[in-house]
Write a protein that holds these residues in place. Structure first.
Motif, PDB file in Angstrom:
ATOM      1  N   GLU B  22       0.829  -1.228   0.000  1.00  0.00           N
ATOM      2  CA  GLU B  22       0.000   0.000   0.000  1.00  0.00           C
ATOM      3  C   GLU B  22       0.855   1.267   0.000  1.00  0.00           C
ATOM      4  OE1 GLU B  22      -2.969   0.179   3.189  1.00  0.00           O
ATOM      5  OE2 GLU B  22      -3.490  -1.884   2.628  1.00  0.00           O
ATOM      6  N   SER B  23       1.965   1.204   0.726  1.00  0.00           N
ATOM      7  CA  SER B  23       2.849   2.379   0.818  1.00  0.00           C
ATOM      8  C   SER B  23       3.936   2.351  -0.242  1.00  0.00           C
ATOM      9  CB  SER B  23       3.477   2.462   2.204  1.00  0.00           C
ATOM     10  OG  SER B  23       2.480   2.673   3.180  1.00  0.00           O
ATOM     11  N   ASN B  24       3.803   1.420  -1.198  1.00  0.00           N
ATOM     12  CA  ASN B  24       4.702   1.393  -2.354  1.00  0.00           C
ATOM     13  C   ASN B  24       6.148   1.032  -2.015  1.00  0.00           C
ATOM     14  OD1 ASN B  24       4.642   1.549  -5.130  1.00  0.00           O
ATOM     15  ND2 ASN B  24       5.408   3.670  -5.176  1.00  0.00           N
ATOM     16  N   PHE B  25       6.347   0.154  -1.015  1.00  0.00           N
ATOM     17  CA  PHE B  25       7.665  -0.396  -0.733  1.00  0.00           C
ATOM     18  C   PHE B  25       7.758  -1.791  -1.347  1.00  0.00           C
ATOM     19  CE2 PHE B  25       7.287   2.590   2.908  1.00  0.00           C
ATOM     20  CZ  PHE B  25       8.445   3.317   2.683  1.00  0.00           C
ATOM     21  N   LYS B  26       8.955  -2.115  -1.850  1.00  0.00           N
ATOM     22  CA  LYS B  26       9.176  -3.429  -2.434  1.00  0.00           C
ATOM     23  C   LYS B  26       9.959  -4.277  -1.445  1.00  0.00           C
ATOM     24  CE  LYS B  26       8.155  -2.639  -7.045  1.00  0.00           C
ATOM     25  NZ  LYS B  26       8.533  -1.457  -7.821  1.00  0.00           N
ATOM     26  N   ALA B  27       9.415  -5.440  -1.100  1.00  0.00           N
ATOM     27  CA  ALA B  27      10.039  -6.273  -0.071  1.00  0.00           C
ATOM     28  C   ALA B  27      10.164  -7.719  -0.523  1.00  0.00           C
ATOM     29  CB  ALA B  27       9.212  -6.213   1.208  1.00  0.00           C
ATOM     30  N   THR B  28      11.163  -8.405   0.012  1.00  0.00           N
ATOM     31  CA  THR B  28      11.302  -9.854  -0.147  1.00  0.00           C
ATOM     32  C   THR B  28      11.229 -10.471   1.233  1.00  0.00           C
ATOM     33  OG1 THR B  28      12.634  -9.764  -2.146  1.00  0.00           O
ATOM     34  CG2 THR B  28      12.922 -11.690  -0.778  1.00  0.00           C
ATOM     35  N   LYS B  29      10.507 -11.585   1.343  1.00  0.00           N
ATOM     36  CA  LYS B  29      10.375 -12.257   2.636  1.00  0.00           C
ATOM     37  C   LYS B  29      11.258 -13.499   2.677  1.00  0.00           C
ATOM     38  CE  LYS B  29       5.734 -12.462   2.689  1.00  0.00           C
ATOM     39  NZ  LYS B  29       4.387 -12.832   3.182  1.00  0.00           N
ATOM     40  N   LEU B  30      11.998 -13.667   3.772  1.00  0.00           N
ATOM     41  CA  LEU B  30      12.779 -14.879   4.000  1.00  0.00           C
ATOM     42  C   LEU B  30      12.178 -15.597   5.199  1.00  0.00           C
ATOM     43  CD1 LEU B  30      16.344 -13.279   3.894  1.00  0.00           C
ATOM     44  CD2 LEU B  30      15.105 -14.344   2.006  1.00  0.00           C
ATOM     45  N   ALA B  31      12.013 -16.919   5.085  1.00  0.00           N
ATOM     46  CA  ALA B  31      11.530 -17.672   6.250  1.00  0.00           C
ATOM     47  C   ALA B  31      12.654 -17.720   7.275  1.00  0.00           C
ATOM     48  CB  ALA B  31      11.143 -19.081   5.835  1.00  0.00           C
ATOM     49  N   SER B  32      12.337 -17.495   8.526  1.00  0.00           N
ATOM     50  CA  SER B  32      13.362 -17.593   9.546  1.00  0.00           C
ATOM     51  C   SER B  32      12.776 -18.250  10.782  1.00  0.00           C
ATOM     52  CB  SER B  32      13.956 -16.219   9.873  1.00  0.00           C
ATOM     53  OG  SER B  32      12.970 -15.277  10.191  1.00  0.00           O
ATOM     54  N   THR B  33      13.611 -18.541  11.749  1.00  0.00           N
ATOM     55  CA  THR B  33      13.139 -19.182  12.976  1.00  0.00           C
ATOM     56  C   THR B  33      13.676 -18.400  14.154  1.00  0.00           C
ATOM     57  OG1 THR B  33      15.065 -20.616  12.977  1.00  0.00           O
ATOM     58  CG2 THR B  33      13.077 -21.469  11.932  1.00  0.00           C
ATOM     59  N   GLY B  34      13.073 -18.642  15.307  1.00  0.00           N
ATOM     60  CA  GLY B  34      13.241 -17.867  16.548  1.00  0.00           C
ATOM     61  C   GLY B  34      14.602 -17.252  16.827  1.00  0.00           C
ATOM     62  N   GLY B  35      14.631 -16.559  17.959  1.00  0.00           N
ATOM     63  CA  GLY B  35      15.855 -15.904  18.379  1.00  0.00           C
ATOM     64  C   GLY B  35      15.517 -14.533  18.893  1.00  0.00           C
ATOM     65  N   PHE B  36      15.399 -13.581  17.984  1.00  0.00           N
ATOM     66  CA  PHE B  36      15.077 -12.226  18.400  1.00  0.00           C
ATOM     67  C   PHE B  36      13.696 -12.166  19.047  1.00  0.00           C
ATOM     68  CE2 PHE B  36      18.083 -10.819  14.956  1.00  0.00           C
ATOM     69  CZ  PHE B  36      18.958 -10.172  15.792  1.00  0.00           C
ATOM     70  N   LEU B  37      12.791 -12.985  18.568  1.00  0.00           N
ATOM     71  CA  LEU B  37      11.411 -12.908  19.036  1.00  0.00           C
ATOM     72  C   LEU B  37      10.968 -14.316  19.395  1.00  0.00           C
ATOM     73  CD1 LEU B  37      10.379 -10.572  16.121  1.00  0.00           C
ATOM     74  CD2 LEU B  37      10.754  -9.856  18.479  1.00  0.00           C
ATOM     75  N   LYS B  38       9.849 -14.412  20.109  1.00  0.00           N
ATOM     76  CA  LYS B  38       9.535 -15.681  20.741  1.00  0.00           C
ATOM     77  C   LYS B  38       9.099 -16.801  19.801  1.00  0.00           C
ATOM     78  CE  LYS B  38       9.042 -12.730  24.373  1.00  0.00           C
ATOM     79  NZ  LYS B  38       8.337 -11.454  24.369  1.00  0.00           N
ATOM     80  N   SER B  39       8.203 -16.522  18.860  1.00  0.00           N
ATOM     81  CA  SER B  39       7.703 -17.616  18.012  1.00  0.00           C
ATOM     82  C   SER B  39       8.339 -17.559  16.628  1.00  0.00           C
ATOM     83  CB  SER B  39       6.185 -17.539  17.914  1.00  0.00           C
ATOM     84  OG  SER B  39       5.816 -16.369  17.235  1.00  0.00           O
ATOM     85  N   GLY B  40       7.733 -18.203  15.642  1.00  0.00           N
ATOM     86  CA  GLY B  40       8.274 -18.210  14.283  1.00  0.00           C
ATOM     87  C   GLY B  40       8.363 -16.801  13.714  1.00  0.00           C
ATOM     88  N   ASN B  41       9.429 -16.561  13.027  1.00  0.00           N
ATOM     89  CA  ASN B  41       9.695 -15.222  12.510  1.00  0.00           C
ATOM     90  C   ASN B  41       9.777 -15.205  10.993  1.00  0.00           C
ATOM     91  OD1 ASN B  41       9.997 -14.237  15.107  1.00  0.00           O
ATOM     92  ND2 ASN B  41      12.191 -14.655  15.138  1.00  0.00           N
ATOM     93  N   THR B  42       9.575 -14.031  10.438  1.00  0.00           N
ATOM     94  CA  THR B  42       9.838 -13.783   9.028  1.00  0.00           C
ATOM     95  C   THR B  42      10.806 -12.609   8.936  1.00  0.00           C
ATOM     96  OG1 THR B  42       7.595 -14.489   8.441  1.00  0.00           O
ATOM     97  CG2 THR B  42       8.769 -13.178   6.814  1.00  0.00           C
TER      98      THR B  42
END
Ligand code: NI
Ligand code: NI
Ligand code: NI
Lengths: 109, 109, 109
Positions: B22-42
């Motif tokens: 919506e705000s016109n940013f282009k992003a790529t998502k990588l699957a990742s796993t915990g560490g910085f935050l408690k559950s599954g992360n992206t």
């Protein structure tokens, strides 16, 4: 503040995760595949204070350093089992490729 | 030009994706796993002009900021169901860890 | 020393991997999902000497550059098959989004 990206072998990944937690580093793991190292890899993304970078590098080195390991080879299929005397072979395992990057800005929401 | 890496909880990931579009940013998502935050992360990788970094940070904050949420606890197994009165507990959900990095060069082919 | 992050389409990923090996670049692949490009993406992380960045960029461009491709469309379901004359349509495939970052420090253990 620095961002460290470390590519390590899957077999060292869990041990490194535990060691990072013990030393109070916060890391995110990304699944990755070969290239820098021979088998399946995991890429760690770790943010840390500048003055803890050396400590972080030694934690990675201690847990992931490349080393030789003796492994029992698989018996050849359909060979003459009586004549076959398997003996262990030495292979290189582990290893880490580490990039240290400067961060312009770091935010936690 | 800046590269932003943002680690967010999976539960906020789709909402953030939509808000970035919506705000016109282009992003790529990588699957990742915990560490910085408690559950599954992206982990999101986003490239943007320097002058839009603050806008990007506010989109991430609005959609991922850490907040308390009331959740219904699971009934204890094998307990005395008649005597058990479940009441919701407050847990912290969401949160984002964001790195802003300078780029030497940016290319699109 | 530079760190290059390149987001490319899955369909170009294996070809790029082979070309990188041929040109003696070491890369790690991360699975990623849409955003910069239309279909499934792969993110490559590549470390290289400063003086080989241009060579690396041309390898990426040669193997991933955006191009038009003719594809046979799927026949419409339940349509009048006799009256339907399929003709190929032109679609844009490929493309790469590439970030070049400076590295403070590079280590291999
Ligand atoms: Ni400190
Ligand atoms: Ni602009
Ligand atoms: Ni050189």
């Amino acid at each position: 503040m620095k961002l460290i990206m470390a590519v390590v072998q899957d077999k060292d990944s869990n041990r490194l995760s535990s060691a990072l937690v013990e030393s109070n580093f916060k890391a995110t793991k990304l699944a990755s595949t070969g290239g820098f190292l021979k088998s399946g890899n995991t890429t760690f993304i770790i943010g840390t204070d500048d003055h803890r970078v050396n400590k972080l590098l030694s934690v990675i080195r201690e847990n992931c350093e490349s080393r030789d390991q003796m492994i029992a080879p698989i018996s050849p299929m359909g060979g003459n089992a009586d004549a076959y005397v398997p003996h262990p072979v030495e292979v290189e395992v582990g290893g880490a490729t580490v990039f240290v990057l400067s961060i312009d800005q770091f935010e936690q929401f």
